[in-house]
Design an enzyme around this catalytic site. Structure first.
Site, short mmCIF file in Angstrom:
data_model
loop_
_atom_site.label_atom_id
_atom_site.label_comp_id
_atom_site.label_asym_id
_atom_site.label_seq_id
_atom_site.Cartn_x
_atom_site.Cartn_y
_atom_site.Cartn_z
CB CYS A 185 -0.94 0.00 1.19
SG CYS A 185 -0.11 -0.08 2.79
CG HIS A 435 -4.14 0.73 4.48
ND1 HIS A 435 -3.67 -0.11 3.50
CD2 HIS A 435 -5.12 1.47 3.89
CE1 HIS A 435 -4.33 0.11 2.38
NE2 HIS A 435 -5.21 1.06 2.60
#
Length: 695
Positions: A185, A435
């Site tokens: 990510c 994330h």
């Protein structure tokens, strides 16, 4: 060590204005942050194919913001759900069933936890909608409790006319999403910002690729790879793509980067821009006025003032973005003010003017501004045990004037005003866990949220309420991405129509859009450059290729394009067959053009000389050349199949063994010793190679 003193002067370098910046108006300054927090599903790192934890749903308050989750021992942690009521549901980037229902190629066993559900939630029952946490796969897990009653509480509020509810509009005008390949990510969020950076696209359009490139690595070209990535992301099919080029070459950017390991997005950004600068160091390779160095690279001026004789020495420092402290500030302007503040050095230094060892003061100011200014907000600090995250909201303006932080006025009256067009956000409590996602502004009032493969429309106020990590500002006068996107679409469609029908291998896809558009070509170790700068030595087997055609021959000869267009260079780089074909995988384009044909499961390479490239410039010549090469390949195949020739022509076989094969029953299974000698003879005379090896 630099220390700020209240009694030091406001500036030691000549400036066009006061160090104190003008007040910068921001949107919703008085609005509560709690009312703007987006749906943060989880701060614990977990696998995205887990169902939502129902134990936490009963305690959710849609009008409150949860605190960062506590740190647990080990990797596993329970899901901490943060949610609130949203003014309007986000528009999910959904795909039709007949458009993208193709299995995803699993590249590693480490990707078992990657989310296999790529469809929108609108096709599922209301009470059984899956939930995917906003975290990267790789470590930890959420609780796996299924409870229909609890799940029903999280259903969206139904209107009085539920049966006539309008379906959300599809997302258009932006690039495609990116698949999370396993803790990738950080890479996806940065590349989404690159894809929507208009000055970068313009510089790539004017770049002339040379062999070898200036990257310092003959197997990987950064400029070629990013051009290919942007071209693939802007295809009209809008299927998410998998950035294998960069994911499999993370070690090229930094030896500390490892696949399937969470890395810092800012560290990757700096490493990538450094390689991009090296690759584009030759300004003659750019046909236009904008080079890759002009996009992100600026310059700082550092001034040292002697406290004894007031002598000021000046030095210039190259800068690719600014890293700003945010622990004692609450706005971007105050962070820039702190960055350019005069600081007194603790250590005494010798003055070049008075030759005395005296105290000195230091100040940093902006001297040359880039086309795109990047600001890194330092949200992680070392507390002595680990890297601690700073949970603090910093107000960011949509527009900012950098003139108050400069030494003097820019040459040629270059604008010092910038507008925000992209940012990267980090969820989680550590640099190694959490994330990353990105937000892109394609038009003055249009924002999209890129969360790996998911692309949704989002409100501007919601974006400004996020705890941003990296900010991207474009200079005033830079065109918006939406206008560039509209100009490029006809050229993208033209490149699809001009793709050679023989540029792909036989496949069972029948022209359907892949759910995973991959531009990765084989292993990446010790391989020659392919068309996008990615190394490829070992040729894939036939079943590894994806195709739209039923032809049995793969043609990847290089040819030069006869016409140039403002946008065509990106869409048609160097050769027609080198352009990205939707729902297909690119074949390698090495330093020598390689013709490959498929016979059974083997590949037979025919190496062409570089001076033959011009012979394929026209379609007729290209077809004639292909036929000649096919005949040559058949002759070569016959000469390389000794088992189809008389056995008497095979040398180095013992007389007894030769008699056994020549005069005996050929259908009879030979002895192990005879089989061994025959294999040695075949290997001596030549046999079809299983893998293509290029030195």
């Amino acid at each position: 060590m630099l220390m700020a003193k209240p009694d030091v002067p406001s500036s030691i370098l000549p400036r066009s204005s006061s160090i104190l910046p003008n007040s910068i108006e921001t949107l919703d300054e008085n609005e509560s942050i709690e009312a703007q927090v987006n749906n943060v599903q989880s701060l614990a790192l977990s696998s995205p194919n887990r169902d939502r934890s129902d134990d936490d749903d009963n305690n959710n308050n849609h009008d409150s913001v949860s605190i960062p989750p506590p740190i647990y021992d080990g990797y596993s942690s329970s899901s901490s759900d943060e949610s609130q009521s949203v003014p309007s549901p986000p528009i999910n980037l959904d795909h039709d069933d007949d458009e993208c229902q193709i299995p995803i190629r699993n590249t590693s066993q480490a990707l078992d936890d990657i989310d296999d559900d790529i469809w929108g939630d609108d096709d599922l029952p209301e009470t059984r909608r899956p939930w995917t946490p906003n975290v990267s796969p790789g470590f930890g897990s959420d609780d796996d409790d299924d409870n229909d009653d609890d799940n029903s509480k999280n259903e969206p509020r139904k209107s009085l006319f539920y049966g006539f509810r309008q379906e959300p509009e599809p997302v258009t005008g932006v690039g495609a999403g990116l698949w999370n390949l396993g803790n990738s990510c950080f890479l996806n969020s940065v590349f989404q910002c690159f894809t929507h950076t208009v000055p970068l696209i313009e510089s790539l359009l004017s770049f002339r690729y040379e062999v070898p490139c200036h990257c310092g690595n003959e197997f990987f070209c950064v400029i070629r790879a990013i051009r290919y990535h942007i071209e693939a992301a802007l295809r009209p099919e809008r299927c998410p793509i998998a950035p294998y080029f960069f994911f499999d070459n993370l070690n090229y950017f930094s030896p500390d980067f490892q696949r399937y390991q969470q890395e810092d997005a800012h560290e990757f950004l700096q490493a990538f821009l450094e390689k991009l600068e090296i690759c584009g160091s030759d300004r003659t390779s750019f046909r236009g006025d904008i080079t890759s160095q002009d996009v992100f690279s600026g310059r700082l001026i550092s001034g040292l003032r002697c406290c004894n004789c007031d002598y000021v020495s000046e030095t210039y420092e190259k800068s690719v973005g600014l890293s700003l402290e945010i622990e004692d500030v609450d706005t971007l302007g105050s962070a820039l003010e702190s960055f350019t503040r005069v600081e007194k050095l603790d250590e005494q230094l010798t003055c070049d003017n008075c030759n005395e060892k005296v105290s000195k003061e230091k100040q940093l100011l902006l001297d040359k501004l880039p086309l795109v200014a990047t600001f890194h907000l330092k949200r992680f600090k070392n507390n002595g045990l680990y890297m601690e995250k700073i949970y603090k909201h910093v107000k960011i303006p949509l527009e900012i004037d950098l003139q108050p932080y400069m030494r003097n006025i820019q040459e040629n009256e270059v604008s010092t005003k910038y507008h925000l067009y992209a940012l990267v956000e980090h969820f989680g409590y550590s640099v190694a866990y959490g994330h990353y996602s990105s937000y892109v502004r394609s038009a003055p009032k249009i924002w999209h949220h890129f969360d790996d493969s998911k692309v949704t429309r989002i409100d501007e106020d919601m974006v400004l309420s996020q705890d941003s990590y990296i900010l991207f500002y474009a200079r005033e006068g830079t065109r918006w991405f939406s206008s560039v996107y509209e100009e490029m679409q006809p050229l993208v469609e033209a490149s699809l129509l001009n793709s050679s029908p023989k540029s792909v291998l036989d496949s069972s896809t029948n022209g359907e859009c892949l759910s995973e558009i991959s531009y990765e070509n084989g292993d990446k170790a010790s391989k020659p450059c392919d068309s996008a700068g990615v190394c490829n030595q070992h040729v894939k087997t036939k079943e590894d290729f994806v195709s739209l055609s039923n032809d049995d021959v793969f043609l990847s000869a290089e040819s030069s394009s006869g016409e140039e267009s403002p946008m065509g260079e990106l869409l048609d780089p160097l050769d027609p067959d080198d352009s990205y074909s939707p729902c297909t995988e690119k074949e390698s384009d090495s330093c020598l053009a390689i013709e490959r044909a498929t016979i059974r499961d083997d590949f037979f390479p025919l190496l062409l000389d570089q001076n033959q490239e011009s012979s394929t410039s026209s379609p007729k010549l290209q077809e004639r050349t292909f036929e000649m090469q096919l005949l040559q390949m058949e002759e070569t195949t016959k000469s390389q199949e000794p088992w189809k020739q008389p056995l008497s022509s095979i040398s180095n076989i013992a007389d007894s063994m030769e008699a056994e094969f020549v005069y005996g029953d050929l259908m009879k299974k030979p002895s192990p010793r005879a089989r061994e000698l025959l294999d040695q003879a075949i290997s001596t005379n030549g046999s079809p190679p299983k893998k293509l090896k290029t030195t």
